[in-house]
Design a protein around this motif. Structure first.
Motif, short mmCIF file in Angstrom:
data_model
loop_
_atom_site.label_atom_id
_atom_site.label_comp_id
_atom_site.label_asym_id
_atom_site.label_seq_id
_atom_site.Cartn_x
_atom_site.Cartn_y
_atom_site.Cartn_z
N LYS A 62 0.83 -1.22 0.00
CA LYS A 62 0.00 0.00 0.00
C LYS A 62 0.86 1.26 0.00
O LYS A 62 0.63 2.19 0.76
CB LYS A 62 -0.96 0.00 1.18
CG LYS A 62 -2.05 -1.04 1.07
CD LYS A 62 -3.06 -0.91 2.17
CE LYS A 62 -2.56 -1.67 3.36
NZ LYS A 62 -3.48 -1.81 4.45
N GLY A 63 1.89 1.27 -0.84
CA GLY A 63 2.74 2.45 -0.99
C GLY A 63 3.92 2.50 -0.03
O GLY A 63 4.81 3.32 -0.19
N GLU A 64 3.95 1.63 0.97
CA GLU A 64 5.06 1.60 1.93
C GLU A 64 6.10 0.56 1.49
O GLU A 64 5.76 -0.59 1.21
CB GLU A 64 4.54 1.24 3.32
CG GLU A 64 5.62 1.18 4.37
CD GLU A 64 5.10 0.72 5.73
OE1 GLU A 64 5.93 0.36 6.57
OE2 GLU A 64 3.87 0.71 5.93
N GLU A 65 7.36 1.00 1.42
CA GLU A 65 8.45 0.10 1.03
C GLU A 65 8.94 -0.67 2.25
O GLU A 65 9.48 -0.09 3.18
CB GLU A 65 9.61 0.89 0.44
CG GLU A 65 9.29 1.59 -0.85
CD GLU A 65 10.45 2.41 -1.40
OE1 GLU A 65 11.57 2.34 -0.84
OE2 GLU A 65 10.23 3.15 -2.37
N LYS A 66 8.75 -1.98 2.23
CA LYS A 66 9.26 -2.85 3.30
C LYS A 66 10.53 -3.51 2.76
O LYS A 66 10.47 -4.44 1.96
CB LYS A 66 8.21 -3.86 3.71
CG LYS A 66 6.98 -3.18 4.32
CD LYS A 66 5.97 -4.15 4.83
CE LYS A 66 4.82 -3.40 5.49
NZ LYS A 66 3.81 -4.32 6.01
N MET A 67 11.67 -2.98 3.21
CA MET A 67 12.98 -3.36 2.67
C MET A 67 13.29 -4.83 2.91
O MET A 67 13.16 -5.33 4.03
CB MET A 67 14.07 -2.49 3.29
CG MET A 67 15.43 -2.65 2.65
SD MET A 67 15.47 -2.22 0.91
CE MET A 67 15.02 -0.50 0.98
N ILE A 68 13.71 -5.50 1.85
CA ILE A 68 14.19 -6.88 1.94
C ILE A 68 15.71 -6.86 1.88
O ILE A 68 16.38 -7.45 2.73
CB ILE A 68 13.58 -7.74 0.82
CG1 ILE A 68 12.06 -7.80 0.97
CG2 ILE A 68 14.20 -9.14 0.83
CD1 ILE A 68 11.34 -8.48 -0.18
N ALA A 69 16.27 -6.16 0.88
CA ALA A 69 17.74 -6.07 0.76
C ALA A 69 18.09 -4.85 -0.07
O ALA A 69 17.40 -4.52 -1.04
CB ALA A 69 18.31 -7.32 0.11
N ASP A 70 19.19 -4.18 0.31
CA ASP A 70 19.71 -3.08 -0.50
C ASP A 70 21.23 -3.18 -0.65
O ASP A 70 21.88 -2.24 -1.09
CB ASP A 70 19.29 -1.72 0.05
CG ASP A 70 19.79 -1.47 1.46
OD1 ASP A 70 20.44 -2.35 2.05
OD2 ASP A 70 19.51 -0.38 1.99
N THR A 71 21.77 -4.34 -0.28
CA THR A 71 23.18 -4.66 -0.50
C THR A 71 23.24 -6.12 -0.95
O THR A 71 22.22 -6.81 -0.94
CB THR A 71 24.00 -4.52 0.80
OG1 THR A 71 23.46 -5.42 1.78
CG2 THR A 71 23.97 -3.10 1.33
N SER A 72 24.41 -6.58 -1.33
CA SER A 72 24.55 -7.99 -1.69
C SER A 72 24.15 -8.82 -0.48
O SER A 72 24.71 -8.67 0.61
CB SER A 72 25.99 -8.30 -2.10
OG SER A 72 26.29 -7.69 -3.33
N LYS A 73 23.16 -9.67 -0.69
CA LYS A 73 22.61 -10.40 0.45
C LYS A 73 21.75 -11.55 -0.08
O LYS A 73 21.20 -11.47 -1.18
CB LYS A 73 21.74 -9.44 1.27
CG LYS A 73 21.22 -9.96 2.57
CD LYS A 73 20.48 -8.85 3.32
CE LYS A 73 19.88 -9.36 4.61
NZ LYS A 73 19.11 -8.32 5.31
N ASN A 74 21.64 -12.61 0.72
CA ASN A 74 20.69 -13.66 0.39
C ASN A 74 19.97 -14.07 1.66
O ASN A 74 20.44 -13.83 2.76
CB ASN A 74 21.35 -14.86 -0.30
CG ASN A 74 22.37 -15.55 0.58
OD1 ASN A 74 22.22 -15.65 1.79
ND2 ASN A 74 23.44 -16.03 -0.03
N GLY A 75 18.79 -14.65 1.49
CA GLY A 75 18.03 -15.06 2.66
C GLY A 75 16.57 -15.29 2.31
O GLY A 75 16.21 -15.45 1.15
#
Length: 158
Positions: free
Chosen positions: A116-129
């Motif tokens: 709903k317009g809100e960014e829920k960050m998963i990753a913004d660097t090299s990352k896995n999970g």
């Protein structure tokens, strides 16, 4: 006289609608809500980035919310809406798991769930999970945003 004919036609239409739905207000209400939800889900697929415009290869899952995606990016400056949709309630349930590997060689990248317009960050660097998502009613999209982004993304949503 014309108004009376229109009123009679409307009343007959309502009677027919109640007869078809079993004369129950709850059934009519549920039918209207389910129809609206189906319409939202149908049209929300057009908010996703077209497969021909995606940087990688997408394999669809059981609906627009699930599947797998693999992409390599070179100087990418855009957003991709990879999976998701808009609904009051998803037919397959509201719990999803995102398994991902984001590699950022240069530039910047953000992998996030747009709720709903809100960014829920998963990753913004090299990352896995893995990342768990509980869908709320409304817009829900897995999004990758890049700025001069060179790197790769592998993601599976189940």
């Amino acid at each position: 006289m014309k108004k009376i004919k229109i009123l009679i036609a409307v009343l007959l239409s309502l009677c027919l609608a109640f007869a078809v739905t079993g004369c129950s207000g709850d059934n009519l209400k549920d039918s209207v809500i389910n129809g609206f939800n189906d319409m939202l889900q149908h049209f929300s697929k057009y908010a996703l980035t077209d497969e021909k415009d995606l940087q990688g290869d997408k394999t669809k899952g059981e609906d627009t919310y699930t599947g797998s995606y693999t992409a390599d990016y070179e100087d990418f400056n855009d957003k991709e809406y990879i999976f998701g949709g808009t609904a009051l309630e998803r037919d397959k349930g509201s719990e999803l798991t995102v398994t991902y590997e984001l590699t950022v060689d240069s530039g910047t990248a953000k992998l996030y769930w747009l709720d709903k317009g809100e960014e829920k960050m998963i990753a913004d660097t090299s990352k896995n999970g893995t990342y768990s998502v509980t869908l709320d009613e409304g817009d829900n999209y897995l999004t990758l945003e890049g700025n001069d982004f060179c790197g790769s993304l592998q993601v599976v949503v189940e």
